[in-house]
Write an enzyme that holds these catalytic residues in place. Sequence first.
Site: not given
Length: 280
Positions: A155-157, A192
């Site tokens: 994930a990337d935030t 995402a």
Amino acid sequence: RFTPAAELPDAPTPLPPWPPAGAAQADALAALVSRHPADLDALARTFGLAAPDALRPLVQRLAAAGTVGVRWQENRLHVLPPPPPAPAAVPLILGSVSPRRQRLFREAGLRFEILPVDTEELHDSADPVGTVVHNARAKHAACRARRPDGVLVTADTLVWFEGQLIGKPADRAEAVRFLRGFSGRTQTVFTAVAFSRPGDAEPALRIEASRVHFRRLDEATITAYLDRTSTLDRAGAYDIDEHGEQLIAGYDGSYTNIVGMPMESVLDWLRHHAPECLNG
């Protein structure tokens, strides 16, 4: 339903080993039912036995060994091919060293392995969604190259505020500037998440957006918050899960997304594509 041998009615216990001469009969019975499942009466006739119960101890032993399967149907004992072996467990792998993401996985009851990932990340303020998608996919590719065997989640935030991407503060002074700018305003948290099973050509993607509404913050509130909370490793210099009520008036969307991983999306994908990972 396959019935374990211990559940068969009138099963004599303990059962002595059958004579050596019975080994050939056992092999013949197992070979026969692998091609033609049959009830006990039919098998007894095939083996020239007057009483079906004479064959029952042998069937019980073969069922206990997993050589044949058994099932009760219409008051008859049916002997079947053995059940297929259970599929090998596929590990669930979280491609992240974030303590908050790991805590969310643990709180959801998931058993998982941690895989550190180090990739060069994109930062494009004009396209926050494209940024998190690119970074989640890049992390996924790096992890998949190292671990082709597991169900993989990366994930990337990021925090998007008034057209700018907000990263981690370099120091306390920058943390103060961040929080001062957020006072009385709203920001958006994008994440995402990329998922795949072993052998998938491309990861599946889920994108989540949550809005965070800040209270009006004076200098005393900002100072008190930073004194109580270590935020230099957190985008935006705050953590909604740690004394967040001092800063935040409310939010829209997924709470866990704001923490760093939208668990609603994670659990939904696992439920549909990797249910074995939900069994703890």
